[in-house]
Scaffold this active site. Structure first.
Site, PDB file in Angstrom:
ATOM      1  N   TYR A 158      14.022  -3.652  -3.392  1.00 50.47           N
ATOM      2  CA  TYR A 158      14.956  -2.497  -3.633  1.00 50.47           C
ATOM      3  C   TYR A 158      15.912  -3.048  -4.505  1.00 50.47           C
ATOM      4  O   TYR A 158      16.651  -2.290  -5.472  1.00 50.47           O
ATOM      5  CB  TYR A 158      15.486  -1.958  -2.315  1.00 50.47           C
ATOM      6  CG  TYR A 158      14.751  -0.935  -1.823  1.00 50.47           C
ATOM      7  CD1 TYR A 158      13.407  -1.336  -1.368  1.00 50.47           C
ATOM      8  CD2 TYR A 158      15.007   0.340  -1.638  1.00 50.47           C
ATOM      9  CE1 TYR A 158      12.667  -0.395  -0.639  1.00 50.47           C
ATOM     10  CE2 TYR A 158      14.116   1.310  -1.146  1.00 50.47           C
ATOM     11  CZ  TYR A 158      12.845   1.013  -0.557  1.00 50.47           C
ATOM     12  OH  TYR A 158      12.281   1.906   0.030  1.00 50.47           O
TER      13      TYR A 158
ATOM     14  N   LYS B 119       4.819 -11.126   5.535  1.00 41.22           N
ATOM     15  CA  LYS B 119       3.721 -11.337   5.046  1.00 41.22           C
ATOM     16  C   LYS B 119       3.747 -12.609   4.539  1.00 41.22           C
ATOM     17  O   LYS B 119       3.481 -13.016   3.423  1.00 41.22           O
ATOM     18  CB  LYS B 119       3.459 -10.217   3.648  1.00 41.22           C
ATOM     19  CG  LYS B 119       2.158 -10.412   3.155  1.00 41.22           C
ATOM     20  CD  LYS B 119       0.990  -9.603   3.827  1.00 41.22           C
ATOM     21  CE  LYS B 119      -0.318  -9.769   3.305  1.00 41.22           C
ATOM     22  NZ  LYS B 119      -1.466  -9.247   4.014  1.00 41.22           N
TER      23      LYS B 119
ATOM     24  N   ASP C 281       0.264  -5.798   7.368  1.00 42.36           N
ATOM     25  CA  ASP C 281      -0.905  -4.831   7.367  1.00 42.36           C
ATOM     26  C   ASP C 281      -1.412  -4.808   8.649  1.00 42.36           C
ATOM     27  O   ASP C 281      -1.677  -3.738   9.225  1.00 42.36           O
ATOM     28  CB  ASP C 281      -1.947  -5.400   6.497  1.00 42.36           C
ATOM     29  CG  ASP C 281      -2.121  -6.984   6.584  1.00 42.36           C
ATOM     30  OD1 ASP C 281      -1.450  -7.610   7.363  1.00 42.36           O
ATOM     31  OD2 ASP C 281      -3.265  -7.617   6.141  1.00 42.36           O
TER      32      ASP C 281
ATOM     33  N   ASP D  35      10.612   0.581   5.094  1.00 48.49           N
ATOM     34  CA  ASP D  35      10.647   1.723   4.979  1.00 48.49           C
ATOM     35  C   ASP D  35       9.195   2.487   4.816  1.00 48.49           C
ATOM     36  O   ASP D  35       9.101   3.508   5.369  1.00 48.49           O
ATOM     37  CB  ASP D  35      10.864   1.674   2.999  1.00 48.49           C
ATOM     38  CG  ASP D  35      10.665   3.049   2.552  1.00 48.49           C
ATOM     39  OD1 ASP D  35      11.258   4.015   2.771  1.00 48.49           O
ATOM     40  OD2 ASP D  35       9.940   3.104   1.469  1.00 48.49           O
TER      41      ASP D  35
ATOM     42  N   ASP E 235       8.065   5.276   8.405  1.00 49.13           N
ATOM     43  CA  ASP E 235       7.613   6.689   7.910  1.00 49.13           C
ATOM     44  C   ASP E 235       6.346   6.652   9.031  1.00 49.13           C
ATOM     45  O   ASP E 235       6.136   7.707   9.704  1.00 49.13           O
ATOM     46  CB  ASP E 235       7.024   6.751   6.566  1.00 49.13           C
ATOM     47  CG  ASP E 235       8.204   7.687   5.831  1.00 49.13           C
ATOM     48  OD1 ASP E 235       9.219   7.328   6.048  1.00 49.13           O
ATOM     49  OD2 ASP E 235       7.820   8.122   4.773  1.00 49.13           O
TER      50      ASP E 235
HETATM   51  C1  IPM Z   1      14.317   6.240   3.105  1.00 48.83           C
HETATM   52  C2  IPM Z   1      14.024   6.810   1.799  1.00 48.83           C
HETATM   53  C3  IPM Z   1      14.804   5.915   0.415  1.00 48.83           C
HETATM   54  C4  IPM Z   1      14.335   4.639   0.783  1.00 48.83           C
HETATM   55  C5  IPM Z   1      14.410   6.536  -0.786  1.00 48.83           C
HETATM   56  C6  IPM Z   1      14.847   8.238  -0.924  1.00 48.83           C
HETATM   57  C7  IPM Z   1      15.145   5.840  -1.900  1.00 48.83           C
HETATM   58  O1  IPM Z   1      12.516   6.596   1.649  1.00 48.83           O
HETATM   59  O2  IPM Z   1      15.531   6.211   3.382  1.00 48.83           O
HETATM   60  O3  IPM Z   1      13.357   5.700   4.015  1.00 48.83           O
HETATM   61  O4  IPM Z   1      13.087   4.312   0.280  1.00 48.83           O
HETATM   62  O5  IPM Z   1      14.724   3.901   1.268  1.00 48.83           O
HETATM   63 MG    MG Z   2      11.384   6.044   3.266  1.00 47.28          MG
END
Ligand code: IPM
Ligand code: MG
Length: 359
Positions: free
Chosen positions: A141, A191, A223, A247, A251
C-alpha cells in the site's frame, strides 16, 4: 472530561450511517454522564469537491488534535477516474500514515441470532469469534507505485512491497498481547514460500512468540488461510497479517457474520491517535436511500469508547443493545432473509437507542 471526536462522514452512505452512530453516542452521554464534542470535517470525494484535496489540511489537523476519529466511508463513481494519489481512498491512507495507525483490529463475531444470515452453513459459522489484526501503514500500500516502459517500449507497472523488522515486530507483538486477553491462539498469515517480506515476517514471529509461551501459534500461507476461513473458521482466534493480505482476508471473514454491514474496526498506533470505521465501503449505489445498515458504524463507536476512552460499561451497553435488537429479529435489508420485513437506517438506529434507553 469531554472527549473530542473528529467526525468524518465522507461519501456515499457515510453520512447516513455516521448520523446514527452520533445519535447513539448522544444517548450514551445522557445515560452515563459521559461527554463528547463532535466536530465534523470533510474527507474523501466530498472534500475533493469542496477543496480539491481528498484530505484537506484542516481535516488532518483536526484529526491529529482529536481524542479519536470516527469515519464513515470514502469513494464513489464520480471520483473513480482521478489519479491514485488524488482519489478519495488516498485520504484513508493519508490518515493512517499521518496518525501512525499501524494496527487495524477487525473483529468478526457471529451473533447467534444471525447464523441464518450467513451464506455458509450454520454449523460452520455458529460460535465464530475471531479478530483480524492487519498491519496498516506498510507493505505494498505504501511502496512505490509507478509506470515505466521496458527497453523495447512495452508498458510496465511496478508496485513495491517492503517491510522493516520493527514494522513487523510491533504488529506481531500487539497480536500476541491481544491473544493473551482472548483464547490465546495466534495464526500468522504470510506467503513465505514465495516472498521475502513473508520470510522476514516468519523470523519475527519465531522471535516474538518466545515472550508468549502460553500462546499457541499457527502459521498459514495466505491461500490456505483463505480456504480455512470458509472451511473451519472456528479454528481462529487472532489472525495477524500484513496490509494487503489483511485487507482481503478481513472482507472474507466479514461474510462469515452474515453481512459486511456488521463489521467494525479500530485503527490504533503507538500514540494517542486512533480511528474507528466500519470495514465496508461507501456503497454509492444506495447512498442517501436510508437503507444502509448502520450497525458496523455503531459498533465502531463502541470500540472507540472501549479502546480510546476506556469507557468499558458504555461500550458494553452499545454492544448489548445491538445484540438485543438482532435477537428481536429486527433487520436491515442486507441481513434480512427473503420476505422478512426490513428496517431503514434511521429505524435501526432508533431501535438501538430505544434498547439503550430501556437499560
Ligand atoms: C479497507 C478498504 C481500504 C483499504 C480502501 C478503501 C483503500 O478496503 O479499509 O479495507 O484497502 O484499506
Ligand atoms: Mg478492504
Amino acid at each position: 472530561m469531554t472527549k473530542k471526536i473528529a467526525v468524518l462522514p465522507g461519501d456515499g452512505i457515510g453520512p447516513d450511517i455516521i448520523a446514527e452512530a452520533v445519535k447513539v453516542l448522544k444517548k450514551v452521554e445522557q445515560k452515563f454522564g459521559t461527554s463528547y464534542q463532535f466536530d465534523e470535517y470533510p474527507v474523501g470525494g466530498c472534500a475533493i469537491d469542496q477543496t480539491g484535496e481528498p484530505l484537506p489540511a484542516d481535516t488532518l489537523n483536526a484529526c491529529l488534535a482529536s481524542d479519536a476519529v470516527l469515519l464513515g466511508a470514502v469513494g464513489g463513481f464520480k471520483w473513480d477516474n482521478l489519479p491514485g494519489n488524488k482519489r478519495p481512498e488516498a485520504a484513508l491512507l493519508g490518515l493512517r500514515k499521518e496518525l501512525g495507525l499501524y494496527a487495524n483490529l477487525r473483529p468478526a463475531i457471529v451473533y447467534p441470532s444471525l447464523v441464518g444470515a450467513s451464506t455458509l452453513k450454520e454449523e460452520v459459522v455458529s460460535g465464530v469469534d475471531l479478530l483480524v489484526v492487519r498491519e496498516l501503514t506498510g507493505g505494498i500500500y505504501f511502496g512505490e507505485h509507478k509506470r515505466t516502459t521496458t527497453e523495447d517500449g512495452t508498458e510496465k507497472a511496478i508496485d513495491v512491497l517492503e517491510y522493516t523488522r520493527p514494522e513487523i515486530e510491533r504488529i506481531v507483538r500487539l497480536a500476541f498481547e491481544l491473544a493473551m486477553k482472548r483464547r490465546k491462539k495466534v495464526t500468522s498469515v504470510d506467503k513465505a514460500n514465495i516472498i521475502e517480506t513473508s520470510r522476514l515476517w516468519r523470523e519475527v514471529v519465531a522471535e516474538v512468540r518466545k515472550d508468549f509461551p502460553e500462546v499457541e501459534v499457527d502459521q498459514q500461507y495466505v491461500d490456505n488461510c483463505a480456504m480455512q476461513l470458509v472451511r473451519n473458521p472456528k479454528q481462529f482466534d487472532v489472525i495477524v497479517t500484513e496490509n494487503m493480505f489483511g485487507d482481503i482476508l478481513s472482507d472474507e471473514a466479514a461474510m462469515l457474520t452474515g453481512s459486511i454491514g456488521m463489521l467494525a474496526s479500530a485503527s490504533i498506533g503507538a500514540g494517542n491517535n486512533a480511528m474507528y470505521e466500519p470495514i465496508h465501503g461507501s456503497a454509492p449505489d444506495i447512498a442517501g436511500m436510508n437503507i444502509a445498515n448502520p450497525i458496523a458504524t455503531i459498533l465502531s463507536a463502541a470500540m472507540m469508547l472501549r479502546f480510546s476512552f476506556n469507557q468499558v460499561k458504555e461500550a458494553d451497553a452499545i454492544e448489548t443493545a445491538v445484540a438485543a435488537v438482532l435477537e428481536k429479529g429486527l433487520r436491515t435489508g442486507d441481513l434480512a432473509v427473503k420476505g422478512q420485513p426490513t428496517l431503514s437506517t434511521t429505524e435501526m438506529g432508533a431501535a438501538i437507542i430505544e434498547e439503550l434507553d430501556r437499560m
